[in-house]
Design a protein around this motif. Sequence first.
Motif, PDB file in Angstrom:
ATOM      1  N   TYR A 172       0.855  -1.193   0.000  1.00 54.64           N
ATOM      2  CA  TYR A 172       0.000   0.000   0.000  1.00 54.64           C
ATOM      3  C   TYR A 172       0.890   1.242   0.000  1.00 54.64           C
ATOM      4  N   ALA A 173       0.512   2.227  -0.797  1.00 57.27           N
ATOM      5  CA  ALA A 173       1.243   3.496  -0.836  1.00 57.27           C
ATOM      6  C   ALA A 173       0.248   4.638  -0.843  1.00 57.27           C
ATOM      7  N   GLY A 174       0.328   5.499   0.172  1.00 58.30           N
ATOM      8  CA  GLY A 174      -0.547   6.662   0.259  1.00 58.30           C
ATOM      9  C   GLY A 174       0.256   7.914   0.515  1.00 58.30           C
ATOM     10  N   GLU A 175      -0.434   9.015   0.735  1.00 57.65           N
ATOM     11  CA  GLU A 175       0.242  10.296   0.912  1.00 57.65           C
ATOM     12  C   GLU A 175       1.082  10.347   2.182  1.00 57.65           C
ATOM     13  N   ARG A 176       0.694   9.583   3.197  1.00 59.55           N
ATOM     14  CA  ARG A 176       1.420   9.609   4.470  1.00 59.55           C
ATOM     15  C   ARG A 176       1.924   8.238   4.907  1.00 59.55           C
ATOM     16  N   LEU A 177       1.418   7.171   4.295  1.00 63.88           N
ATOM     17  CA  LEU A 177       1.694   5.825   4.787  1.00 63.88           C
ATOM     18  C   LEU A 177       2.145   4.915   3.665  1.00 63.88           C
ATOM     19  N   LEU A 178       3.214   4.147   3.945  1.00 65.71           N
ATOM     20  CA  LEU A 178       3.716   3.118   3.036  1.00 65.71           C
ATOM     21  C   LEU A 178       3.755   1.804   3.807  1.00 65.71           C
ATOM     22  N   VAL A 179       3.253   0.712   3.212  1.00 66.80           N
ATOM     23  CA  VAL A 179       3.213  -0.579   3.906  1.00 66.80           C
ATOM     24  C   VAL A 179       3.495  -1.708   2.924  1.00 66.80           C
ATOM     25  N   VAL A 180       4.276  -2.687   3.378  1.00 64.36           N
ATOM     26  CA  VAL A 180       4.439  -3.952   2.668  1.00 64.36           C
ATOM     27  C   VAL A 180       4.275  -5.064   3.694  1.00 64.36           C
ATOM     28  N   ALA A 181       3.521  -6.112   3.335  1.00 64.54           N
ATOM     29  CA  ALA A 181       3.316  -7.258   4.225  1.00 64.54           C
ATOM     30  C   ALA A 181       3.433  -8.536   3.406  1.00 64.54           C
ATOM     31  N   ASP A 182       3.961  -9.580   4.037  1.00 65.54           N
ATOM     32  CA  ASP A 182       4.173 -10.869   3.375  1.00 65.54           C
ATOM     33  C   ASP A 182       3.568 -11.954   4.250  1.00 65.54           C
ATOM     34  N   GLY A 183       2.407 -12.477   3.829  1.00 66.35           N
ATOM     35  CA  GLY A 183       1.724 -13.500   4.603  1.00 66.35           C
ATOM     36  C   GLY A 183       2.244 -14.894   4.308  1.00 66.35           C
ATOM     37  N   MET A 184       2.053 -15.791   5.263  1.00 71.68           N
ATOM     38  CA  MET A 184       2.538 -17.158   5.074  1.00 71.68           C
ATOM     39  C   MET A 184       1.787 -18.110   5.994  1.00 71.68           C
ATOM     40  N   VAL A 239       9.320   4.417  11.437  1.00 67.36           N
ATOM     41  CA  VAL A 239       9.471   3.113  10.794  1.00 67.36           C
ATOM     42  C   VAL A 239       9.033   2.046  11.788  1.00 67.36           C
ATOM     43  N   VAL A 240       8.209   1.109  11.331  1.00 67.28           N
ATOM     44  CA  VAL A 240       7.871  -0.049  12.154  1.00 67.28           C
ATOM     45  C   VAL A 240       8.168  -1.293  11.328  1.00 67.28           C
ATOM     46  N   HIS A 241       8.681  -2.333  12.007  1.00 68.30           N
ATOM     47  CA  HIS A 241       9.151  -3.488  11.251  1.00 68.30           C
ATOM     48  C   HIS A 241       9.024  -4.754  12.076  1.00 68.30           C
ATOM     49  N   VAL A 242       8.430  -5.792  11.462  1.00 70.00           N
ATOM     50  CA  VAL A 242       8.350  -7.124  12.063  1.00 70.00           C
ATOM     51  C   VAL A 242       8.546  -8.140  10.945  1.00 70.00           C
ATOM     52  N   GLY A 243       9.566  -8.979  11.047  1.00 76.97           N
ATOM     53  CA  GLY A 243       9.758 -10.042  10.067  1.00 76.97           C
ATOM     54  C   GLY A 243      10.908  -9.791   9.114  1.00 76.97           C
ATOM     55  N   ASP A 244      10.745 -10.213   7.855  1.00 75.40           N
ATOM     56  CA  ASP A 244      11.840 -10.075   6.889  1.00 75.40           C
ATOM     57  C   ASP A 244      11.466  -9.263   5.657  1.00 75.40           C
ATOM     58  N   THR A 245      10.316  -8.572   5.684  1.00 74.24           N
ATOM     59  CA  THR A 245      10.127  -7.512   4.710  1.00 74.24           C
ATOM     60  C   THR A 245      11.124  -6.415   5.061  1.00 74.24           C
ATOM     61  N   ALA A 256      -4.864 -13.562   3.512  1.00 76.19           N
ATOM     62  CA  ALA A 256      -5.768 -12.851   4.422  1.00 76.19           C
ATOM     63  C   ALA A 256      -4.975 -12.176   5.538  1.00 76.19           C
ATOM     64  N   ALA A 257      -3.905 -12.814   5.986  1.00 78.04           N
ATOM     65  CA  ALA A 257      -3.099 -12.252   7.068  1.00 78.04           C
ATOM     66  C   ALA A 257      -2.418 -10.968   6.625  1.00 78.04           C
ATOM     67  N   SER A 258      -1.796 -10.972   5.446  1.00 81.59           N
ATOM     68  CA  SER A 258      -1.125  -9.761   4.976  1.00 81.59           C
ATOM     69  C   SER A 258      -2.132  -8.652   4.710  1.00 81.59           C
ATOM     70  N   ALA A 259      -3.306  -9.013   4.176  1.00 78.05           N
ATOM     71  CA  ALA A 259      -4.341  -8.007   3.925  1.00 78.05           C
ATOM     72  C   ALA A 259      -4.851  -7.420   5.233  1.00 78.05           C
ATOM     73  N   ALA A 260      -5.012  -8.260   6.259  1.00 77.80           N
ATOM     74  CA  ALA A 260      -5.484  -7.774   7.554  1.00 77.80           C
ATOM     75  C   ALA A 260      -4.488  -6.807   8.163  1.00 77.80           C
ATOM     76  N   ALA A 261      -3.198  -7.099   8.034  1.00 77.31           N
ATOM     77  CA  ALA A 261      -2.173  -6.206   8.578  1.00 77.31           C
ATOM     78  C   ALA A 261      -2.218  -4.843   7.888  1.00 77.31           C
ATOM     79  N   THR A 275       2.062 -13.036   9.308  1.00 75.26           N
ATOM     80  CA  THR A 275       2.538 -12.136   8.263  1.00 75.26           C
ATOM     81  C   THR A 275       3.643 -11.249   8.806  1.00 75.26           C
ATOM     82  N   THR A 276       4.535 -10.880   7.934  1.00 70.62           N
ATOM     83  CA  THR A 276       5.502  -9.834   8.248  1.00 70.62           C
ATOM     84  C   THR A 276       4.865  -8.490   7.920  1.00 70.62           C
ATOM     85  N   VAL A 277       5.462  -7.418   8.381  1.00 70.42           N
ATOM     86  CA  VAL A 277       5.003  -6.083   7.992  1.00 70.42           C
ATOM     87  C   VAL A 277       6.136  -5.082   8.182  1.00 70.42           C
TER      88      VAL A 277
END
Length: 355
Positions: free
Chosen positions: A143-155, A225-231, A162-167, A211-213
Amino acid sequence: MGLMTIGAFARAARLTPKALRLYDRVGLLVPAAVDPESGYRLYDPVQLPVARLVAQLRRLGMPLATVRAVCALEPPAAAAAIAAYWREVSADTAARARLATLLVDHLSEGGTTVSDLNSPVVLRCAAGCDTGLVRDSNEDNAYAGERLLVVADGMRGPGGAAASAAAVDALKPLGVVDVPAADLLTVLAGAVSDADRAVQGLATDADQPVTTVTALLFSGSRLAVVHVGDTRAYLLRGGELSLLTQDHTWVQAQVDQGRLDREQAATHPQRAVLVRALGGGRQVEADLALRTALPGDRYLLCSDGLSAVVDRADLRSALVAAATPQDTVRELIALARAEGAPDNVACVVADVVPA
């Protein structure tokens, strides 16, 4: 055995006479008798187990009032009280460690001037996902917006998507509100906790997806910056590409402990095994950092479907090219596909430009 002098008792209990006198004054460890003529404190040997417990609890840093309460409990209840106290200490230590990291990050940005901090900036950004050439479904989300950028990798099974989408959905509301710079970390940390609960809520009897995020939240020229996992999150500044996050993987932990070098880690069969993820069943521990965004910066957030297959030099070359964020996203995905794209690919590219 008769009563023991304060000196003998102190040595046996691994305390000091000074500490014993203090514990007497506060009613924590009262002597068995006091010599009426000399005023010397005398202790009964049966007090030694309690005295040794007091000494050990004090070495933990436990306050006297808490020590008194623990010593009055039966052993099972005392054990539970000590465990609860140590959980609080660990949480406080982790919070202070994060604060220290934030201060180091902030103060290390030596090239940042007051005028830089006050310069209004905006983002030009784009996001993209690709299933890759091997997988038959996509579990990544971007997801990329004017104030927020997010990448998530579900597994972990069919719930990964569904997990990455929920995050991402849990974080998206932050992108449409104006968060004060002073509140960035608090707000982002709270949103990640919400995301963790949302992912845990997807669990079934047969499946517990995770999911990572990795996310960046901007407020003017400040970003959290917030980070959990290997994204991952990268910064391209002045032509230099730097990694802003550290993978929460078993292999990275072995590198940190000196048991593997980076070359061994890159090809290790367990290189994708996570030690932190959203939805894992425990309270999530996220890395948080506060930084300054400067005009000319370019940020890349991506899943390991990109970072694990495309050489860092090639990532830099694609980011250095004077292309739009959307064109750069397409180029990065093409690079992953040229390397076989064995996994899903998600990436976000954002340019910081003067307002």
